[in-house]
Design a protein around this motif. Structure first.
Motif, mmCIF file in Angstrom:
data_model
loop_
_atom_site.group_PDB
_atom_site.id
_atom_site.type_symbol
_atom_site.label_atom_id
_atom_site.label_comp_id
_atom_site.label_asym_id
_atom_site.label_seq_id
_atom_site.Cartn_x
_atom_site.Cartn_y
_atom_site.Cartn_z
ATOM 1 N N ARG A 118 0.821 -1.229 0.224
ATOM 2 C CA ARG A 118 -0.065 -0.093 -0.019
ATOM 3 C C ARG A 118 0.832 1.080 -0.186
ATOM 4 O O ARG A 118 1.837 1.257 0.625
ATOM 5 N N GLN A 119 0.430 2.439 -0.684
ATOM 6 C CA GLN A 119 0.948 3.628 -0.673
ATOM 7 C C GLN A 119 0.187 4.708 -0.905
ATOM 8 O O GLN A 119 -1.265 4.702 -1.042
ATOM 9 N N TYR A 120 0.627 5.878 -0.179
ATOM 10 C CA TYR A 120 -0.110 7.128 -0.418
ATOM 11 C C TYR A 120 0.026 7.478 -1.839
ATOM 12 O O TYR A 120 1.035 7.323 -2.414
ATOM 13 N N ASP A 121 -1.166 8.415 -1.970
ATOM 14 C CA ASP A 121 -1.011 9.036 -3.529
ATOM 15 C C ASP A 121 -1.567 10.472 -3.399
ATOM 16 O O ASP A 121 -2.490 10.773 -2.643
ATOM 17 N N ASN A 122 -0.841 11.283 -3.868
ATOM 18 C CA ASN A 122 -1.200 12.951 -4.058
ATOM 19 C C ASN A 122 -1.751 13.064 -5.326
ATOM 20 O O ASN A 122 -0.904 13.239 -6.300
ATOM 21 N N PRO A 123 -3.159 13.300 -5.468
ATOM 22 C CA PRO A 123 -3.669 13.214 -6.855
ATOM 23 C C PRO A 123 -3.656 14.679 -7.404
ATOM 24 O O PRO A 123 -4.211 14.953 -8.492
ATOM 25 N N GLY A 124 -3.311 15.930 -6.968
ATOM 26 C CA GLY A 124 -3.269 17.127 -7.593
ATOM 27 C C GLY A 124 -3.238 17.990 -6.375
ATOM 28 O O GLY A 124 -3.229 17.947 -5.311
ATOM 29 N N ALA A 273 5.028 14.069 -18.889
ATOM 30 C CA ALA A 273 3.629 13.918 -19.008
ATOM 31 C C ALA A 273 2.889 15.154 -18.326
ATOM 32 O O ALA A 273 3.642 15.572 -17.340
ATOM 33 N N ILE A 274 2.015 15.346 -18.888
ATOM 34 C CA ILE A 274 1.138 16.686 -18.202
ATOM 35 C C ILE A 274 -0.308 15.746 -17.957
ATOM 36 O O ILE A 274 -1.048 15.598 -18.981
ATOM 37 N N GLN A 275 -0.370 15.056 -17.006
ATOM 38 C CA GLN A 275 -1.476 14.233 -16.573
ATOM 39 C C GLN A 275 -2.700 14.957 -15.871
ATOM 40 O O GLN A 275 -2.756 16.193 -15.684
ATOM 41 N N GLU A 276 -3.673 14.514 -15.577
ATOM 42 C CA GLU A 276 -4.987 15.175 -15.062
ATOM 43 C C GLU A 276 -4.437 15.701 -14.002
ATOM 44 O O GLU A 276 -4.811 16.965 -13.699
ATOM 45 N N PRO A 277 -3.595 15.267 -12.714
ATOM 46 C CA PRO A 277 -3.351 16.197 -11.763
ATOM 47 C C PRO A 277 -2.462 17.309 -12.138
ATOM 48 O O PRO A 277 -2.436 18.286 -11.334
ATOM 49 N N THR A 278 -1.539 17.112 -12.919
ATOM 50 C CA THR A 278 -0.726 18.136 -13.226
ATOM 51 C C THR A 278 -1.412 19.476 -13.785
ATOM 52 O O THR A 278 -1.156 20.685 -13.481
ATOM 53 N N LEU A 279 -2.710 19.172 -14.446
ATOM 54 C CA LEU A 279 -3.568 20.282 -14.987
ATOM 55 C C LEU A 279 -4.191 21.229 -13.611
ATOM 56 O O LEU A 279 -4.782 22.334 -14.064
ATOM 57 N N THR A 280 -4.121 20.599 -12.377
ATOM 58 C CA THR A 280 -4.870 21.200 -11.356
ATOM 59 C C THR A 280 -3.735 22.679 -10.911
ATOM 60 O O THR A 280 -4.371 23.170 -10.205
#
Length: 320
Positions: A118-124, A273-280
């Motif tokens: 398991r890991q943490y994730d910062n989505p944006g 990449a410029i993924q969905e979180p990057t756009l925030t």
């Protein structure tokens, strides 16, 4: 007279050397997606040169040692029919608690200690932290199976795919689990570099890219993980990249970004990449979301990016 001519030429050369060089070549634009068939219309755009598609480990190896590469073959047909190129991301980590997309035998067989950690994730920016999973490559048995997959992919697709990339180096383990599953920061780092070598061995003609953004236990290269990973990439002819182009963001500037800047002339390919979180993310100077032009300028001039993988949600793709 001869001396004066030489002096004049010397001054002229000095002035030319002081003139700023022309801007770096513009990055190539690819789209980033998990389903190319649903978004294939984007490949018809003249300004899009190809696609990066995510393929999960479970999809590619539904049973132990049994490989199903039909999804990649289908996407290659879609791309080649339009004169475009395909970049495959081999996904071994996931960013939802319900996403455990590795082969079932890794989850069931005691040899693999559960297969996933398991890991943490910062989505944006401004989004709540989530939980996901990553394959336990520090377990030699898990790593051997992943490298067998890479070898099989290389046998089928070397020279046919434009590129293959391994997911990000970042991993933020849950503190309460500690090293109960055998995790240590050094073991994780060593396993990642071992996978880089295996991917390079599997693909001689196709570009190989390792996403390098952060390392567990490291900040500002204090374990020399980042330094050593980029050194290996340069030595082995492996490209580097990452999931986020966020101009001048402090966390990245204290981790991978300076190494991209330092090695941009030494790496065979820089693909980011410029993924969905990057756009925030917001530009602190304007108070607005970063524009396409701001992303591209930083990617080109500081990071030396050759290829940008754009989320299909990027506003400029919808606007044209």
């Amino acid at each position: 007279m001869h001396y004066r001519l030489l002096l004049a030429l010397s001054c002229l050369l000095g002035l030319l050397a002081a003139v700023p060089t022309a801007a770096s070549e513009e990055p190539r634009d690819f789209v980033y997606t998990g389903d190319l068939a649903e978004n294939v219309g984007l490949l018809d755009r003249r300004d899009i040169e190809g696609a990066q598609v995510i393929y999960t480990w479970r999809m590619l190896e539904p049973e132990k040692g049994v490989y199903d590469f039909s999804a990649i073959e289908a996407d290659l047909l879609l791309a080649e029919a339009r004169g475009k190129q395909l970049f495959a991301q081999i996904q071994d980590r996931f960013f939802l608690p319900t996403a455990r997309n590795v082969p079932q035998y890794l989850l069931d067989d005691p040899e693999y200690d559960g297969g996933l950690a398991r890991q943490y994730d910062n989505p944006g920016e401004g989004e709540p932290e989530g939980q996901g999973w990553t394959a336990m490559h520090w377990n030699p048995a898990v790593r051997a199976r992943f490298q067998a997959l890479l070898a099989a992919l290389g046998e089928r697709f070397d020279g046919r795919l434009f590129g293959v990339n391994l997911p990000e180096s970042s991993f933020d383990p849950l503190a309460e689990e500690g090293d109960a599953n055998g995790f240590t920061c050094d073991a994780y780092f060593d396993a990642t570099l071992d996978n880089m070598r295996a991917a390079r061995a599997a693909f001689e003609e196709t570009h190989v890219v390792q996403y390098l953004n952060f390392w567990p236990c490291e900040w500002n290269n204090d374990h020399r993980y980042m330094e050593r990973a980029f050194a290996l990439a340069v030595e082995q002819g492996i490209g580097a990249g990452g999931p986020d182009i966020v101009p001048h963001k402090r966390a990245q500037m204290k981790n991978s970004y300076p190494f991209f800047n330092r090695h941009k002339a030494d790496l065979p390919l820089v693909a980011m990449a410029i993924q969905e979180p990057t756009l925030t993310y917001t530009n602190p100077e304007t108070g607005e979301k970063f524009t396409r032009e701001e992303f591209v300028a930083f990617a080109r001039d500081y990071l030396g990016v050759d290829v940008i993988f754009w989320s299909i949600e990027a506003p400029w793709l919808a606007a044209e």
